[in-house]
Motif scaffolding. Sequence first.
Motif, PDB file in Angstrom:
ATOM      1  N   GLU A  59       2.990  -3.225   3.654  1.00 34.88           N
ATOM      2  CA  GLU A  59       2.101  -4.197   2.993  1.00 34.88           C
ATOM      3  C   GLU A  59       0.659  -3.974   3.455  1.00 34.88           C
ATOM      4  OE1 GLU A  59       3.487  -6.480   0.737  1.00 34.88           O
ATOM      5  OE2 GLU A  59       5.196  -5.182   1.140  1.00 34.88           O
ATOM      6  N   GLU A  60      -0.284  -4.487   2.652  1.00 37.62           N
ATOM      7  CA  GLU A  60      -1.689  -4.345   3.034  1.00 37.62           C
ATOM      8  C   GLU A  60      -1.948  -5.098   4.349  1.00 37.62           C
ATOM      9  OE1 GLU A  60      -3.962  -5.870  -0.200  1.00 37.62           O
ATOM     10  OE2 GLU A  60      -3.232  -7.911   0.032  1.00 37.62           O
ATOM     11  N   LYS A  61      -2.924  -4.612   5.090  1.00 37.69           N
ATOM     12  CA  LYS A  61      -3.369  -5.202   6.365  1.00 37.69           C
ATOM     13  C   LYS A  61      -2.303  -5.172   7.460  1.00 37.69           C
ATOM     14  CE  LYS A  61      -6.189  -8.425   3.716  1.00 37.69           C
ATOM     15  NZ  LYS A  61      -6.480  -9.821   3.421  1.00 37.69           N
ATOM     16  N   THR A  62      -1.239  -4.381   7.261  1.00 39.60           N
ATOM     17  CA  THR A  62      -0.166  -4.292   8.267  1.00 39.60           C
ATOM     18  C   THR A  62      -0.422  -3.128   9.202  1.00 39.60           C
ATOM     19  OG1 THR A  62       1.365  -4.975   6.525  1.00 39.60           O
ATOM     20  CG2 THR A  62       2.362  -4.140   8.517  1.00 39.60           C
ATOM     21  N   PHE A  63       0.063  -3.268  10.450  1.00 34.37           N
ATOM     22  CA  PHE A  63      -0.009  -2.160  11.398  1.00 34.37           C
ATOM     23  C   PHE A  63       1.417  -1.728  11.733  1.00 34.37           C
ATOM     24  CE2 PHE A  63      -0.193  -0.980  16.049  1.00 34.37           C
ATOM     25  CZ  PHE A  63      -0.610   0.312  15.811  1.00 34.37           C
ATOM     26  N   ALA A  64       1.728  -0.455  11.511  1.00 33.96           N
ATOM     27  CA  ALA A  64       3.083   0.044  11.781  1.00 33.96           C
ATOM     28  C   ALA A  64       3.018   1.374  12.520  1.00 33.96           C
ATOM     29  CB  ALA A  64       3.853   0.205  10.477  1.00 33.96           C
ATOM     30  N   VAL A  81       0.826  -1.228   0.000  1.00 35.82           N
ATOM     31  CA  VAL A  81       0.000   0.000   0.000  1.00 35.82           C
ATOM     32  C   VAL A  81       0.851   1.265   0.000  1.00 35.82           C
ATOM     33  CG1 VAL A  81      -2.149  -0.931   0.915  1.00 35.82           C
ATOM     34  CG2 VAL A  81      -0.400  -0.201   2.501  1.00 35.82           C
ATOM     35  N   ILE A  82       2.067   1.162   0.570  1.00 40.12           N
ATOM     36  CA  ILE A  82       2.988   2.313   0.526  1.00 40.12           C
ATOM     37  C   ILE A  82       4.337   1.816   0.020  1.00 40.12           C
ATOM     38  CG2 ILE A  82       4.259   4.055   1.863  1.00 40.12           C
ATOM     39  CD1 ILE A  82       2.069   3.953   3.964  1.00 40.12           C
ATOM     40  N   SER A  83       4.880   2.512  -0.952  1.00 40.95           N
ATOM     41  CA  SER A  83       6.231   2.204  -1.409  1.00 40.95           C
ATOM     42  C   SER A  83       6.950   3.515  -1.731  1.00 40.95           C
ATOM     43  CB  SER A  83       6.159   1.324  -2.664  1.00 40.95           C
ATOM     44  OG  SER A  83       7.456   1.126  -3.162  1.00 40.95           O
ATOM     45  N   PRO A 125     -11.271   2.515   3.170  1.00 39.29           N
ATOM     46  CA  PRO A 125      -9.904   2.770   2.715  1.00 39.29           C
ATOM     47  C   PRO A 125      -9.021   1.522   2.785  1.00 39.29           C
ATOM     48  CG  PRO A 125     -10.176   3.553   4.953  1.00 39.29           C
ATOM     49  CD  PRO A 125     -11.537   3.133   4.477  1.00 39.29           C
ATOM     50  N   THR A 126      -7.987   1.525   1.955  1.00 42.68           N
ATOM     51  CA  THR A 126      -6.979   0.467   1.984  1.00 42.68           C
ATOM     52  C   THR A 126      -5.963   0.769   3.086  1.00 42.68           C
ATOM     53  OG1 THR A 126      -7.180   0.565  -0.420  1.00 42.68           O
ATOM     54  CG2 THR A 126      -5.434  -0.806   0.432  1.00 42.68           C
ATOM     55  N   ALA A 180      -9.666  -1.945  11.912  1.00 41.41           N
ATOM     56  CA  ALA A 180      -8.755  -2.163  10.776  1.00 41.41           C
ATOM     57  C   ALA A 180      -8.745  -3.638  10.388  1.00 41.41           C
ATOM     58  CB  ALA A 180      -7.354  -1.702  11.137  1.00 41.41           C
ATOM     59  N   LYS A 181      -8.772  -4.503  11.399  1.00 42.81           N
ATOM     60  CA  LYS A 181      -8.763  -5.945  11.136  1.00 42.81           C
ATOM     61  C   LYS A 181     -10.056  -6.337  10.415  1.00 42.81           C
ATOM     62  CE  LYS A 181      -7.479 -10.205  13.382  1.00 42.81           C
ATOM     63  NZ  LYS A 181      -7.318 -10.957  14.606  1.00 42.81           N
ATOM     64  N   GLU A 182     -11.167  -5.815  10.925  1.00 40.93           N
ATOM     65  CA  GLU A 182     -12.471  -6.143  10.340  1.00 40.93           C
ATOM     66  C   GLU A 182     -12.576  -5.647   8.899  1.00 40.93           C
ATOM     67  OE1 GLU A 182     -17.066  -5.190  11.513  1.00 40.93           O
ATOM     68  OE2 GLU A 182     -15.667  -5.517  13.135  1.00 40.93           O
ATOM     69  N   GLU A 183     -12.011  -4.472   8.642  1.00 40.17           N
ATOM     70  CA  GLU A 183     -12.127  -3.846   7.313  1.00 40.17           C
ATOM     71  C   GLU A 183     -10.917  -4.145   6.413  1.00 40.17           C
ATOM     72  OE1 GLU A 183     -14.855  -0.996   6.544  1.00 40.17           O
ATOM     73  OE2 GLU A 183     -15.688  -2.617   7.729  1.00 40.17           O
ATOM     74  N   ASN A 184      -9.974  -4.972   6.901  1.00 35.98           N
ATOM     75  CA  ASN A 184      -8.758  -5.304   6.126  1.00 35.98           C
ATOM     76  C   ASN A 184      -7.950  -4.082   5.715  1.00 35.98           C
ATOM     77  OD1 ASN A 184      -9.062  -8.074   6.205  1.00 35.98           O
ATOM     78  ND2 ASN A 184     -10.470  -8.056   4.467  1.00 35.98           N
ATOM     79  N   THR A 185      -7.731  -3.190   6.666  1.00 33.48           N
ATOM     80  CA  THR A 185      -7.059  -1.925   6.379  1.00 33.48           C
ATOM     81  C   THR A 185      -5.663  -1.907   6.987  1.00 33.48           C
ATOM     82  OG1 THR A 185      -9.230  -0.897   6.584  1.00 33.48           O
ATOM     83  CG2 THR A 185      -7.377   0.590   6.538  1.00 33.48           C
TER      84      THR A 185
END
Length: 234
Positions: free
Chosen positions: A39-44, A15-17, A170-171, A198-203
Motif C-alpha cells: 500500500e502507499e506510504k508503507t515501509f516493508a 503501489v505494488i500488486s 516518487p510514489t 519517506a514520511k515527509e514525502e508520503n512515499t
Amino acid sequence: LNEHICLKLSLVSTVISLKNAKIYQQDKLILDNLDLELEEKTFAYLIGKTGSGKSSLLKTLYAELPLTEGTGSVCGFELQGLKRKQIPFLRRKIGIVFQDFQLLTDRNVLDNLKFVLGATGWSDKKLIEQRALNCLQLVGIEKKAKDYPHQLSGGEQQRVSIARALLNKPTLILADEPTGNLDPATSKEIMELLLAVAKEENTAILMATHDMQMVSHFPGRILEVTDGKVLEQN
C-alpha cells in the motif's frame, strides 16, 4: 457508479500488486506464484539470503526484467506487456537506491542530480537547479553540491543517491541493500534519513536487506524470500 469509485480508490492506494507472478533471470525460474501487495506510504523489508531472488524481484518492479507470466502493476503501470517507451514514465514514479550508489564519477553532486532530471524529461534549467538543490537539502548534504563523488564518504554518497531517488517525487522507493557498504553507525543514520524523508514525502519503501539488526531496530512489514516464494512474516 459507486463500484467504479471504489475501484478507483483501491487502485490509488496500492503501489505494488503482483498476482501469480513468475520471475525469471534469463530462462531460470527465480520466484514462483508470487502474490504481493504494498500500500502507499508503507515501509516493508524484503529479506532473504544472498541469491534468493530479492534483486530479481526489485528489477522486475522497475522493469529491468520483464514480467512474462502472471500479472503485476507498479504505481499504476501494468508490468505485463509494458512497452519500452513506457519504462521511463514508470521509473519517474519510482526512486531507486542502490548498494553501490551508482553516482556518475565525472561530474559533481549537483550535476549528478541535474543529469537525472534532464534524462527524465525536465527541460527548464532554473527548475532543474532548484529541484536538485531542494533534494540535497532534504537529505542534509546541500553543502557538498559542488563536490565530486570521490570526495565524499560512503554515507555522504548514499545521501546523494537518496536525494537522486527523490527527484521526481516518487510514489515508491526501491532500495537494494542501501546500507550494505556502510558501517553500522552510518547505516543507522541512513535508515533514519530514508524513513524520515519517506514520511515527509508520503512515499512507500520496499527495501531489500540481509541486515537483521536493521530489521529489529526499525519496525516495518517483513517479506521473506525463501525457496522461490515470498512469505509475509508476522
